[in-house]
Design an enzyme around this catalytic site. Structure first.
Site, PDB file in Angstrom:
ATOM      1  N   GLY A 271      36.532  43.664  31.755  1.00 12.32           N
ATOM      2  CA  GLY A 271      37.243  42.642  32.132  1.00 12.32           C
ATOM      3  C   GLY A 271      36.392  41.431  32.160  1.00 12.32           C
ATOM      4  NE  ARG A 307      32.867  37.569  41.355  1.00 12.46           N
ATOM      5  CZ  ARG A 307      31.726  37.065  41.035  1.00 12.46           C
ATOM      6  NH1 ARG A 307      31.092  35.845  40.768  1.00 12.46           N
ATOM      7  NH2 ARG A 307      30.886  38.131  40.896  1.00 12.46           N
ATOM      8  CB  CYS A 336      39.108  27.660  60.211  1.00  4.15           C
ATOM      9  SG  CYS A 336      39.907  26.066  59.873  1.00  4.15           S
TER      10      CYS A 336
HETATM   11  C1  PLP Z   1      38.892  51.340  36.535  1.00  2.00           C
HETATM   12  C2  PLP Z   1      38.357  49.925  36.263  1.00  2.00           C
HETATM   13  N1  PLP Z   1      38.230  49.524  34.756  1.00  2.00           N
HETATM   14  C3  PLP Z   1      37.638  48.418  34.573  1.00  2.00           C
HETATM   15  C4  PLP Z   1      37.268  47.508  35.674  1.00  2.00           C
HETATM   16  C5  PLP Z   1      36.585  46.106  35.093  1.00  2.00           C
HETATM   17  O1  PLP Z   1      35.232  45.833  35.389  1.00  2.00           O
HETATM   18  P1  PLP Z   1      34.606  44.765  34.573  1.00  2.00           P
HETATM   19  O2  PLP Z   1      35.303  43.602  35.080  1.00  2.00           O
HETATM   20  O3  PLP Z   1      33.224  45.009  35.419  1.00  2.00           O
HETATM   21  O4  PLP Z   1      34.402  45.167  33.428  1.00  2.00           O
HETATM   22  C6  PLP Z   1      37.235  47.815  36.771  1.00  2.00           C
HETATM   23  C7  PLP Z   1      36.668  46.990  37.841  1.00  2.00           C
HETATM   24  O5  PLP Z   1      36.695  47.234  38.806  1.00  2.00           O
HETATM   25  C8  PLP Z   1      37.907  49.169  37.177  1.00  2.00           C
HETATM   26  O6  PLP Z   1      37.845  49.491  38.417  1.00  2.00           O
END
Ligand code: PLP
Length: 411
Positions: A271, A307, A336
């Site tokens: 991701g 974040r 707040c």
């Molecule tokens: C099952 C699963 N796949 C993929 C990801 C994607 O992780 P990243 O953004 O670190 O690549 C996550 C993130 O928490 C996840 O829980």
């Protein structure tokens, strides 16, 4: 900093208002191609399922569909968004957590492959139907992430089947008549160390080898999750993706041969690596305060980008058109909570009301984690391609939030 791709940030802010998330389409494509080409070099039977949770705007998902990625979804809505972006059933993977009957029934009918979070998820699944192929998410006993909150394996993690119990899970599936299998893990997010990936994949392969050999079955796919990190600070080095892919592939090939797996498909669920550095959050400076410290207050907050407040994460910040660092400040939002701080003791050029303040690396876990806390409507999203920009999500309006509240006479 004045531009995103070839477009002037001031023009974007004038046209779409602030706060606004802006994504660079070409950067997303080049991040994907970098990962794709590198794995093609070392293990071509690799499939990349973009992790929708990082950034679920369907216009972003459509880019991934056009370049032949799949998606990995963690909820029915993420599946619906993948479908909206044009993904076919077989290109959608489902990896949930404490999945309900409704989640499982939806997944069964709408996705190609499911990674189950627990042994009793399988019991629930069987009550709604039986898939052709099943995979369990294993907790291999160790995990690592950029922060504790994004470490998703090890003894404290709420995810997956403890690897010692994996045999019970797969035996149950065999007993139910299932004949095709995968195996999955996701041990943590934002890792920048290639050898960590080698270590964790080796552990998964050894677990899978013992397990599958004992049960006399073979995995069709081995899904090692995402977790590929990006540098959020100047003193961090980017993940060496070539070395990472090489190490993963070497151990994958060696162990696949050792355990007679043939050449199973290697699945990745990145991701952050694909979208984080393609995204920016543009805000406006709305107030400057000289208190015990100097505060630069902006028109975003932890409701826009959580974040920093949630993990203490860092996002490098810039003031539009100003380079010379001038003052040590705290950048804060309008919410707040005293944790509504984007950066503490950071050096900025001289800030003035009306300046545009830009956060980098906001493409992953940015908008998707935004909320309406303090009843702040969520921002707009814009996709930039060269000199073109298009609005890919309307700015939320007070009416949108009011719409969810029934009239008093209906209560
Ligand atoms: C099952 C699963 N796949 C993929 C990801 C994607 O992780 P990243 O953004 O670190 O690549 C996550 C993130 O928490 C996840 O829980």
């Amino acid at each position: 900093m004045t531009k995103i791709s070839n477009l002037d940030i001031k023009l974007i802010a004038e046209k779409y208002g602030t706060p606004v998330y802006v994504y660079d389409k070409q950067r997303i494509i080049s991040n994907y191609k970098n990962l794709r080409n590198t794995f093609d070099k070392y293990y071509p039977n690799t499939k990349i399922h973009y992790s929708v949770k990082a950034n679920s705007n369907p216009h972003i998902l459509k880019i991934f569909n056009e370049i032949n990625a799949g998606t990995d979804c963690s909820s029915p809505m993420e599946v619906l968004l993948s479908q909206k972006a044009g993904f076919s059933k077989e290109n959608i993977l489902y990896t949930g957590n404490y999945e309900s009957y409704t989640d499982l029934e939806f997944a069964l009918n709408n996705v190609g492959r499911i990674n189950l979070d627990d042994i009793n998820s399988f019991d629930r699944l069987l009550k709604v139907g039986k898939p052709d192929i099943i995979s369990f998410r294993l907790n291999p006993g160790i995990g690592r992430g950029g922060f504790e909150g994004i470490t998703t394996a090890g003894s404290d993690a709420k995810f997956g089947v403890p690897y010692e119990k994996a045999i019970i899970a797969y035996q149950k599936a065999i007993d139910a008549g299932i004949k095709r299998f995968g195996i999955h893990m996701m041990t943590g997010s934002n890792n920048l160390e290639p050898y960590y990936f080698a270590e964790i994949v080796e552990k998964l392969m050894m677990i899978a080898g013992n397990l599958f050999n004992k049960l006399e079955i073979v995995p069709e796919y081995i899904d090692i999750g995402g977790g590929f990190g990006i540098p959020y600070e100047d003193d961090e080095d980017p993940l060496n993706i070539d070395l990472t892919a090489k190490l993963i592939s070497e151990v994958f090939i060696e162990k696949s041969a050792k355990y007679h797996f043939g050449t199973p498909q290697l699945l990745l669920e990145p991701g952050r690596f694909l979208v984080a550095d393609a995204g920016y959050l543009i805000s406006k400076v709305v107030g400057l305060k000289n208190s015990y410290k100097t505060f630069v207050g902006i028109d975003s907050g932890m409701s826009t980008l959580i974040r920093p407040a949630l993990y203490g994460a860092k996002h490098r910040s810039y003031i539009y058109g100003k380079d010379k660092l001038h003052q040590n400040v705290n950048i804060c939002g309008q919410i707040c909570e005293n944790s509504d701080i984007f950066a503490k003791n950071t050096f900025l050029p001289e800030a003035e009301e009306g300046d545009l303040l830009i956060f980098r690396d906001a493409g992953a876990y940015g908008y998707v984690m935004a909320s309406n806390y303090n009843n702040r409507p969520r921002p707009a999203e814009v996709l930039v391609d060269g000199e073109d920009a298009k609005l890919i999500r309307f700015r939320e309006q007070p009416e949108d939030l009011m719409k969810l509240i029934p009239e008093f006479e209906n209560l």
